[in-house]
Scaffold this motif. Structure first.
Motif, PDB file in Angstrom:
ATOM      1  N   VAL A 173      43.861 124.172  75.278  1.00 14.18           N
ATOM      2  CA  VAL A 173      42.875 123.541  74.389  1.00 14.18           C
ATOM      3  C   VAL A 173      41.804 122.816  75.191  1.00 14.18           C
ATOM      4  O   VAL A 173      40.593 122.939  74.927  1.00 14.18           O
ATOM      5  N   THR A 174      42.218 122.062  76.201  1.00 15.19           N
ATOM      6  CA  THR A 174      41.253 121.297  76.998  1.00 15.19           C
ATOM      7  C   THR A 174      40.418 122.199  77.899  1.00 15.19           C
ATOM      8  O   THR A 174      39.235 121.925  78.116  1.00 15.19           O
ATOM      9  N   VAL A 175      41.008 123.278  78.401  1.00 13.55           N
ATOM     10  CA  VAL A 175      40.243 124.209  79.241  1.00 13.55           C
ATOM     11  C   VAL A 175      39.116 124.842  78.443  1.00 13.55           C
ATOM     12  O   VAL A 175      37.975 124.962  78.923  1.00 13.55           O
ATOM     13  N   LYS A 176      39.400 125.266  77.206  1.00  9.72           N
ATOM     14  CA  LYS A 176      38.350 125.859  76.386  1.00  9.72           C
ATOM     15  C   LYS A 176      37.254 124.849  76.076  1.00  9.72           C
ATOM     16  O   LYS A 176      36.065 125.192  76.072  1.00  9.72           O
ATOM     17  N   ALA A 177      37.636 123.599  75.811  1.00 11.58           N
ATOM     18  CA  ALA A 177      36.633 122.571  75.522  1.00 11.58           C
ATOM     19  C   ALA A 177      35.729 122.329  76.731  1.00 11.58           C
ATOM     20  O   ALA A 177      34.495 122.284  76.608  1.00 11.58           O
ATOM     21  N   VAL A 178      36.333 122.198  77.898  1.00 13.81           N
ATOM     22  CA  VAL A 178      35.549 121.935  79.118  1.00 13.81           C
ATOM     23  C   VAL A 178      34.661 123.132  79.455  1.00 13.81           C
ATOM     24  O   VAL A 178      33.462 122.985  79.751  1.00 13.81           O
ATOM     25  N   ALA A 179      35.233 124.347  79.418  1.00 11.04           N
ATOM     26  CA  ALA A 179      34.442 125.539  79.741  1.00 11.04           C
ATOM     27  C   ALA A 179      33.323 125.751  78.731  1.00 11.04           C
ATOM     28  O   ALA A 179      32.190 126.104  79.102  1.00 11.04           O
ATOM     29  N   GLY A 180      33.606 125.534  77.435  1.00  4.46           N
ATOM     30  CA  GLY A 180      32.572 125.704  76.426  1.00  4.46           C
ATOM     31  C   GLY A 180      31.445 124.695  76.553  1.00  4.46           C
ATOM     32  O   GLY A 180      30.263 125.050  76.396  1.00  4.46           O
ATOM     33  N   MET A 181      31.756 123.440  76.853  1.00  2.91           N
ATOM     34  CA  MET A 181      30.711 122.427  77.013  1.00  2.91           C
ATOM     35  C   MET A 181      29.877 122.688  78.258  1.00  2.91           C
ATOM     36  O   MET A 181      28.663 122.435  78.270  1.00  2.91           O
ATOM     37  N   ILE A 182      30.490 123.206  79.306  1.00  8.64           N
ATOM     38  CA  ILE A 182      29.716 123.559  80.508  1.00  8.64           C
ATOM     39  C   ILE A 182      28.760 124.714  80.201  1.00  8.64           C
ATOM     40  O   ILE A 182      27.594 124.710  80.638  1.00  8.64           O
ATOM     41  N   LEU A 183      29.230 125.718  79.434  1.00  9.33           N
ATOM     42  CA  LEU A 183      28.360 126.837  79.079  1.00  9.33           C
ATOM     43  C   LEU A 183      27.190 126.385  78.210  1.00  9.33           C
ATOM     44  O   LEU A 183      26.045 126.816  78.427  1.00  9.33           O
TER      45      LEU A 183
END
Length: 438
Positions: free
Chosen positions: A251-261
């Motif tokens: 869950v946190t990996v998707k949040a971090v990767a999505g916000m970076i994108l």
């Protein structure tokens, strides 16, 4: 009398004229409205056409994002599997070396490390494009790749019949895993939204995710109590702890990767505090997850851990994605059932692949009394002395020559006497102090 009739005729003509004017106005209004409808008809039809085609374009872009994310995940897991096998090859080449860290000096090991970082970057990037429930099951690609690499670079020489009988489960498992992966990609969830700070906070405070978090915390504390206090170290208990932590990591990996994108696209999201909360949670859960996996690997076989951990972690991550990001929002029942069927087929394939692996026996040093000439038997039925050195569990990449002197098997140096006949030697033995029983 004549005047009244004239007045009446005057008002009659007036009313007839007003009626004609009113009729003319109505006809003119009808004509104008009809002309406007004819003039605006194509525009209205074009507007309706565009409104009906916009969802199709969004659907096309979402499927394109799904494809990009799936390809990145497959590429990343494939590179990770190759990198781990390259590093394993480096360790095997240095087996027996006295320097325990000599692999740091080899180019092969550093090449494997760079490939590992590249693969992890590909998997991390895939979370920014595709839904969480679609990316997590694709970790089966690394199991498939490891099985294929192991079969291609096998050292033993088998006859064709023996080879097929030995690896028939691996072939069936690879085929099932590939079929399951194709099915779950085809019928996977198709929900997409920008990973902005507002959206993540909105999902974080939703009642569905709060209820899921409450249940997950209770289950985690319950399992941790039995594992630490009651010493219940079953493999399912340890890997359930790993799966619970792994769901939060996903869950946190998707949040971090999505916000970076989103930040790369121009809408800066790194100023939101929720980004750093997710980043810290990602690192913390990943560390504790690796710790529990290390403890499980010391107690159980690696193939058993690989299959059970894949099944439990994938199930928990899909559940977390469905509750936090609402991955299956708007999906019909048929697509959901086919996606779950693809996951089950991939689970069965991974189980068959790991089931076919050889189980390595742990090395336990011992001294055989029968091989010691001149030493009286200390036990009536004892055939060996087992030193109390604790539990020995060595990985496949470690060499037994790297043990320290204290943990080495007991050695008995033999000293030949100079006098006496050569056919009746007398041996004297010196046992080191740290190997004495009493």
């Amino acid at each position: 009398m004549r005047s009244s009739s004239s007045v009446l005729s005057f008002w009659t003509k007036k009313s007839e004229k007003a009626t004609k004017n009113l009729a003319g106005c109505e006809l003119k209004h009808i004509h104008v409205s009809s002309s406007m409808e004819r003039r605006n008809g194509p525009d209205l039809q074009l507007q309706q056409l565009t409104t009906t085609t916009v969802p199709a374009q969004d659907s096309a872009f979402s499927y394109k994002d799904n494809l990009i994310g799936a390809l990145l995940a497959i590429f990343g897991h494939l590179i990770i599997s190759i990198a781990l096998n390259v590093q394993k090859y480096s360790h095997i080449q240095l087996a027996g070396s006295k320097d325990t860290r000599s692999y740091f000096k080899t180019k092969i090991w550093w090449c494997g490390l760079l490939l590992l970082l590249l693969g992890e970057l590909g998997v991390f990037s895939s979370y920014a494009f595709a839904p969480l429930s679609l990316i997590v099951p694709l970790s089966a690609v690394s199991v498939i790749a490891s099985a294929i690499i192991g079969i291609i670079f096998i050292k033993e020489k088998w006859k064709p019949k023996d080879f097929l009988r030995r690896y028939i489960l691996s072939f069936i498992g690879c085929a099932l895993a590939i079929i399951g992966t194709y099915v779950l990609i085809t019928f996977g969830p198709n929900s997409h939204e920008k990973m902005t700070g507002e959206n993540i906070i909105r999902h974080l405070v939703s009642w569905t995710f709060l209820l899921y978090m409450l249940v997950e915390i209770i289950v985690f504390c319950f399992l941790l109590y039995f594992y630490k206090e009651k010493r219940v170290n079953y493999v399912v208990v340890i890997l359930l702890l790993v799966a619970v932590l792994g769901s939060m990591t996903a869950v946190t990996v998707k949040a971090v990767a999505g916000m970076i994108l989103v930040s790369i696209e121009g809408n800066i999201q790194l100023s939101y505090p929720i980004f750093y909360v997710m980043l810290v949670s990602m690192v913390a859960t990943a560390i504790f997850q690796a710790e529990f996996l290390s403890q499980a690997s010391q107690l159980y076989d690696s193939s058993l851990i690989a299959s059970i951990n894949y099944i439990l972690s994938t199930t928990m991550a899909i559940t977390a994605g469905a509750t936090f990001y609402l991955d299956f929002r708007g999906a019909d029942v048929l697509h959901i059932c086919l996606f779950l069927l693809g996951c089950l087929i991939a689970f069965l394939g991974v189980f068959l692949i790991t089931r076919n692996k050889k189980k390595l026996r742990a090395f336990e040093p011992y001294v055989s009394i029968s091989s010691m000439p001149g030493l009286h038997n200390l036990h009536d039925k004892g055939s060996g002395i087992q030193p109390e050195l604790g539990s020995f569990s060595y990985g496949a990449l470690q060499s037994n020559d790297n043990l320290s002197e204290i943990y080495a098997p007991a050695t008995l140096p033999v000293t030949q006497e100079e006098h006496g006949p050569q056919w009746a030697p007398s041996a004297s033995y010196d046992i080191p102090d740290h190997n004495k029983r009493e």
